[in-house]
Motif scaffolding. Sequence first.
Motif, PDB file in Angstrom:
ATOM      1  N   VAL A 176       0.844  -1.190   0.000  1.00 38.02           N
ATOM      2  CA  VAL A 176       0.000   0.000   0.000  1.00 38.02           C
ATOM      3  C   VAL A 176       0.882   1.244   0.000  1.00 38.02           C
ATOM      4  CG1 VAL A 176      -1.901   1.166   1.156  1.00 38.02           C
ATOM      5  CG2 VAL A 176      -1.756  -1.306   1.197  1.00 38.02           C
ATOM      6  N   LYS A 178      -2.813   4.728  -1.503  1.00 42.48           N
ATOM      7  CA  LYS A 178      -3.645   5.357  -0.470  1.00 42.48           C
ATOM      8  C   LYS A 178      -4.442   6.518  -1.034  1.00 42.48           C
ATOM      9  CE  LYS A 178      -0.609   4.303   3.306  1.00 42.48           C
ATOM     10  NZ  LYS A 178       0.327   4.804   4.281  1.00 42.48           N
ATOM     11  N   ARG A 205      -7.333   5.316  -2.998  1.00 41.84           N
ATOM     12  CA  ARG A 205      -8.374   4.779  -2.126  1.00 41.84           C
ATOM     13  C   ARG A 205      -9.092   5.882  -1.362  1.00 41.84           C
ATOM     14  NH1 ARG A 205      -5.184  -0.697  -0.065  1.00 41.84           N
ATOM     15  NH2 ARG A 205      -5.174  -1.642  -2.140  1.00 41.84           N
ATOM     16  N   ALA A 249     -14.322  -2.177  -0.964  1.00 38.39           N
ATOM     17  CA  ALA A 249     -13.886  -1.775   0.377  1.00 38.39           C
ATOM     18  C   ALA A 249     -14.036  -0.262   0.553  1.00 38.39           C
ATOM     19  CB  ALA A 249     -12.450  -2.207   0.623  1.00 38.39           C
ATOM     20  N   ASN A 279     -17.903  -1.352   8.825  1.00 42.46           N
ATOM     21  CA  ASN A 279     -16.618  -1.956   9.159  1.00 42.46           C
ATOM     22  C   ASN A 279     -16.814  -3.470   9.174  1.00 42.46           C
ATOM     23  OD1 ASN A 279     -14.256  -2.844  10.285  1.00 42.46           O
ATOM     24  ND2 ASN A 279     -14.294  -1.418  12.018  1.00 42.46           N
ATOM     25  N   ALA A 339     -14.933  -5.847   9.883  1.00 42.31           N
ATOM     26  CA  ALA A 339     -14.367  -6.555  11.022  1.00 42.31           C
ATOM     27  C   ALA A 339     -15.331  -6.574  12.214  1.00 42.31           C
ATOM     28  CB  ALA A 339     -13.045  -5.915  11.425  1.00 42.31           C
ATOM     29  N   LEU A 366      -6.808  -6.535  -2.585  1.00 38.41           N
ATOM     30  CA  LEU A 366      -6.379  -5.752  -1.428  1.00 38.41           C
ATOM     31  C   LEU A 366      -5.319  -6.484  -0.628  1.00 38.41           C
ATOM     32  CD1 LEU A 366      -9.862  -4.614  -0.134  1.00 38.41           C
ATOM     33  CD2 LEU A 366      -8.063  -3.122  -0.976  1.00 38.41           C
ATOM     34  N   VAL A 397      -7.325  -3.590  12.287  1.00 36.01           N
ATOM     35  CA  VAL A 397      -7.586  -4.294  11.034  1.00 36.01           C
ATOM     36  C   VAL A 397      -9.025  -4.051  10.559  1.00 36.01           C
ATOM     37  CG1 VAL A 397      -5.828  -6.070  11.312  1.00 36.01           C
ATOM     38  CG2 VAL A 397      -8.090  -6.442  12.288  1.00 36.01           C
ATOM     39  N   GLY A 398      -9.642  -2.980  11.058  1.00 34.42           N
ATOM     40  CA  GLY A 398     -10.969  -2.605  10.577  1.00 34.42           C
ATOM     41  C   GLY A 398     -10.893  -2.214   9.114  1.00 34.42           C
ATOM     42  N   TYR A 411      -7.571  -1.208   7.135  1.00 32.53           N
ATOM     43  CA  TYR A 411      -7.079  -2.249   6.236  1.00 32.53           C
ATOM     44  C   TYR A 411      -6.829  -1.664   4.849  1.00 32.53           C
ATOM     45  CZ  TYR A 411      -6.267  -6.828   4.322  1.00 32.53           C
ATOM     46  OH  TYR A 411      -5.654  -7.901   3.737  1.00 32.53           O
ATOM     47  N   LEU A 412      -7.786  -0.848   4.409  1.00 32.52           N
ATOM     48  CA  LEU A 412      -7.710  -0.214   3.094  1.00 32.52           C
ATOM     49  C   LEU A 412      -6.469   0.672   2.981  1.00 32.52           C
ATOM     50  CD1 LEU A 412      -9.499  -0.112   0.588  1.00 32.52           C
ATOM     51  CD2 LEU A 412     -10.801   1.712   1.641  1.00 32.52           C
ATOM     52  N   LEU A 413      -6.057   1.253   4.074  1.00 30.05           N
ATOM     53  CA  LEU A 413      -4.911   2.154   4.024  1.00 30.05           C
ATOM     54  C   LEU A 413      -3.603   1.461   4.424  1.00 30.05           C
ATOM     55  CD1 LEU A 413      -6.597   5.420   5.327  1.00 30.05           C
ATOM     56  CD2 LEU A 413      -6.070   4.797   2.981  1.00 30.05           C
ATOM     57  N   GLY A 414      -3.644   0.131   4.531  1.00 30.47           N
ATOM     58  CA  GLY A 414      -2.372  -0.582   4.642  1.00 30.47           C
ATOM     59  C   GLY A 414      -2.019  -1.230   5.966  1.00 30.47           C
ATOM     60  N   GLN A 458      -2.353  -4.205   6.817  1.00 29.69           N
ATOM     61  CA  GLN A 458      -1.755  -5.522   6.564  1.00 29.69           C
ATOM     62  C   GLN A 458      -0.233  -5.429   6.420  1.00 29.69           C
ATOM     63  OE1 GLN A 458      -3.234  -8.396   6.732  1.00 29.69           O
ATOM     64  NE2 GLN A 458      -1.379  -9.511   6.215  1.00 29.69           N
ATOM     65  N   ASP A 459       0.214  -4.349   5.771  1.00 31.07           N
ATOM     66  CA  ASP A 459       1.663  -4.177   5.595  1.00 31.07           C
ATOM     67  C   ASP A 459       2.375  -4.048   6.938  1.00 31.07           C
ATOM     68  OD1 ASP A 459       1.259  -4.218   2.891  1.00 31.07           O
ATOM     69  OD2 ASP A 459       1.378  -2.046   2.616  1.00 31.07           O
ATOM     70  N   GLU A 473       2.548  -7.568   8.440  1.00 31.94           N
ATOM     71  CA  GLU A 473       3.564  -8.361   7.743  1.00 31.94           C
ATOM     72  C   GLU A 473       4.969  -7.937   8.150  1.00 31.94           C
ATOM     73  OE1 GLU A 473       3.084  -8.635   3.429  1.00 31.94           O
ATOM     74  OE2 GLU A 473       1.070  -9.432   3.795  1.00 31.94           O
ATOM     75  N   PRO A 492      -3.563   4.020   8.513  1.00 32.64           N
ATOM     76  CA  PRO A 492      -3.745   2.952   9.491  1.00 32.64           C
ATOM     77  C   PRO A 492      -3.352   3.377  10.907  1.00 32.64           C
ATOM     78  CG  PRO A 492      -1.902   2.453   8.020  1.00 32.64           C
ATOM     79  CD  PRO A 492      -2.532   3.701   7.530  1.00 32.64           C
ATOM     80  N   VAL A 550       0.243   5.403  10.294  1.00 32.24           N
ATOM     81  CA  VAL A 550       1.504   4.682  10.509  1.00 32.24           C
ATOM     82  C   VAL A 550       1.943   3.968   9.223  1.00 32.24           C
ATOM     83  CG1 VAL A 550       2.659   2.961  11.935  1.00 32.24           C
ATOM     84  CG2 VAL A 550       0.806   4.309  12.895  1.00 32.24           C
ATOM     85  N   THR A 551       3.204   4.109   8.895  1.00 33.25           N
ATOM     86  CA  THR A 551       3.765   3.363   7.768  1.00 33.25           C
ATOM     87  C   THR A 551       4.699   2.299   8.352  1.00 33.25           C
ATOM     88  OG1 THR A 551       5.650   4.852   7.660  1.00 33.25           O
ATOM     89  CG2 THR A 551       3.766   5.407   6.264  1.00 33.25           C
TER      90      THR A 551
END
Lengths: 498, 80
Positions: free
Chosen positions: A4, A9, A12, A361, A370, A372, A457, B10-11, B15-18, B20-21, B24, B52, B64-65
Motif C-alpha cells: 500500500v 492510499k 483509495r 472496500a 466496518n 471486522a 487488497l 484491522v478494521g 485495512y484499506l490504508l495498509g 496488513q503491511d 507483515e 492505518p 503509521v507506515t
Amino acid sequence: MPQVTEVVKLRRRVLTEIARLAFEAKLKQDVDSILYTVVTEEGPRYRCCVYKERAVLKERIKLALSQPSDLEINEAVENALRGKIADMPVINIMPVACDQCPIDKFIVTNACRNCLAHHCINSCPKQAIMVVQNRAYIDKNKCVECGMCKKSCPYGAIIEVNRPCESACDLGAIKAGKDRCAEIDYDKCVQCGSCKTACPFGAISDRSAIVQLIQAIKAGKKVYAVLAPAFIGQFGAKVKPSQVVEALKKMGFYAVAEVSLGADIVTLEETKEFTASVPRQRKYMTTSCCPAFVSMIGKHLPAETNSVSTTVSPMIAIGKVVKQREPDAVVVFVGPCTAKKAEAEQYEGIIDYVITFEELACMMVGAGLNMAKINEAVFETSASRDGNSFAKAGGVMQSVMDMVDTVAPGTDIRPQSCEGLQNCMTAIQQIISGKSDINFIEGMACEGGCVGGPGVLTNMKVTGKLVENFSKSAKAITAGENEFAAAEVQSGVHWHRE
Amino acid sequence: MTMLKIEVCVGSACYLLGSQDLIEMIEGLPEDVKANIDLRGSSCLKACGKGPNVKINGELISGVTPDKLMEIIKYNIQRK
Ligand code: SF4
Ligand code: SF4
Ligand code: FES
C-alpha cells in the motif's frame, strides 16, 4: 516492498470520499471538498505543489466517476449520478499525472572511468558511442537499444532504464507519446491493469462505476453482488466470508451469489467442449475465463481465435443464472479484475456493473461500515472445491481435468497452465510451431491467477492459502458433484458465446 | 522485561490504508525482536479516517507506515 504505497492510499481516499458523498447524497454540492480533504495545504506532498496535486486529483475524480477528462467536474458528477458511464476504455492515462519517465533506455552513469579498453565503443554495432568530457557518451540518434554496451562494460557503468509502465505491459501497448507522456495503443491493450499497478506516480487508473452502483442501490433496485472466488481473505485474514456477505446486505445489496457456482457450470461445459472438439476439430483448446487472455488472442494471435473455448466465463454464467431467476435484478460482479469491466460490456444485459475488491472496500468505508465488526455466521459455499479454486492459477485446468477423468476417462488431455500474458503467448506459439504437444491451455493474465489481479487488497500468497482452505470446506469436490450446477446446466440456458 | 504491546487496527478503513503491511512487517522481524512484542489486532481504534492506526502500549498513533513503525519498535526495544 510495501503493497500500500502513498499512491495507492491516495486513490483509495478519493474513492472512499466519493462513495461517502454519494451515500450521503452530497456529491453534487460537496464534490470540490475532496480537493481539500484529500490534499491538504500541510501535505503530504506527492507533487511539486498543491496546485498540481489538485489538478491531478480532478482527473482522478473524473475517472472515478467514469467520465472523460474534458468535462467539468460538476457535469461529470451529474452524469454519474444519472447512472451514465462514458464510452471510454477501462484503463486510462491521466496525462497531468504522468511524470514522463525517461525514455533513454541506456544511460552512462558516473561509474564510467573512461578506461583504456573502451569495451563499450568496441561492442557497439552502430558506432553510437564516443568519449565526451572524459566519459562515454551514447548518441541517441544512432543507438538501436541493443544493450551490447551495457553487457560489455566491466564496471557496470551503463545501466538500462525502463519506464515502469512499459516494462509492465507484456503486449507492448504502452509507449511514450508526444511530450514523452505515456500513451496506450488500444488496438493492442487488453485492459489487464498491469500498467496501473506498475506506475509509481499513479498516472494510470481504471474507470469506476461506484457512484452509478450506489445510485442503483439507493433507488431500491434488486442489486445482486456476485462475488468472484478470490474474495476470500481480501478484506483481512480475520474477516470471514459470512461477514463480507452480511456487510454487502447491510450496504443495501439485495442478495449475494458466488461466481464459483458459475465456475462449476463452466467446468461442465468446457469439459464437454474439449472432449467433443480436440483433436478432431482443433489441435488444442484454451480456457476462456480470463478476459485479458481472451482479448490477447483476439488482438495479437487472431488466427488462433478458434482455439479459445466458446464457453462463457464464470462471471457471465452466474449473471445468466441470476437474470434467469430475476429478470429485473441488477447484477454487480465484485472481483480482482479490471479487464472484467470490458468483458461485461460485451454481454449487454447480463452484468450491469463490475467493481474491484478495492472499490468495494472503499464503498464499505464510505457507507460507514466496518467488516471486522459484523457478526460472524456460518457460510456454506454453493460451489465445489474445484469451482472455488478458479481463483488461483492452475485451478481451471485442474477442474477440467477432474471432470474429464469422471466423464471420459482415458481422454488424451495434455494440459498446461500459464500465468502472465507473455508466458501465455509463448506457450501458444510453441504449439503453433510444433515445439510443444500441449492440447489444453489455461491462460491467466495475472501472475498467480485472479488472486494476483490488479484490484485485490491482500497479498496473493496470503489469499492463495485462504482460498485453498476455504475451497476444502466445499461438500462437492468436482463440478460434477455439484447438484446446483448440474441443475443449471440442464435448465436450457445457452452457456456459449453467440 | 515488559513486552511492547502493539495493537494494529484491522478494521475496513485501516485495512484499506495498509494495516496488513504493518502486520507483515512485524511478522517478518527477527525472532529475538518479536519475542519482545505482544502483537494484537483490533477491529476499530476509533480514528478511522486517519488510518492505518496503531496503539503502542496504549497510545494511539495514526497514519503509521511500516518505516515509522519500525522506528518506534527500535526506539522502544533498545531503551529497555
Ligand atoms: S510509469 Fe509510465 S505512466 Fe507512470 S509516470 Fe512513468 S511514464 Fe508516466
Ligand atoms: S495491456 Fe495491460 S499493461 Fe498493457 S497498456 Fe493495456 S492495461 Fe496496461
Ligand atoms: S477502522 Fe481502524 S480506527 Fe476504525
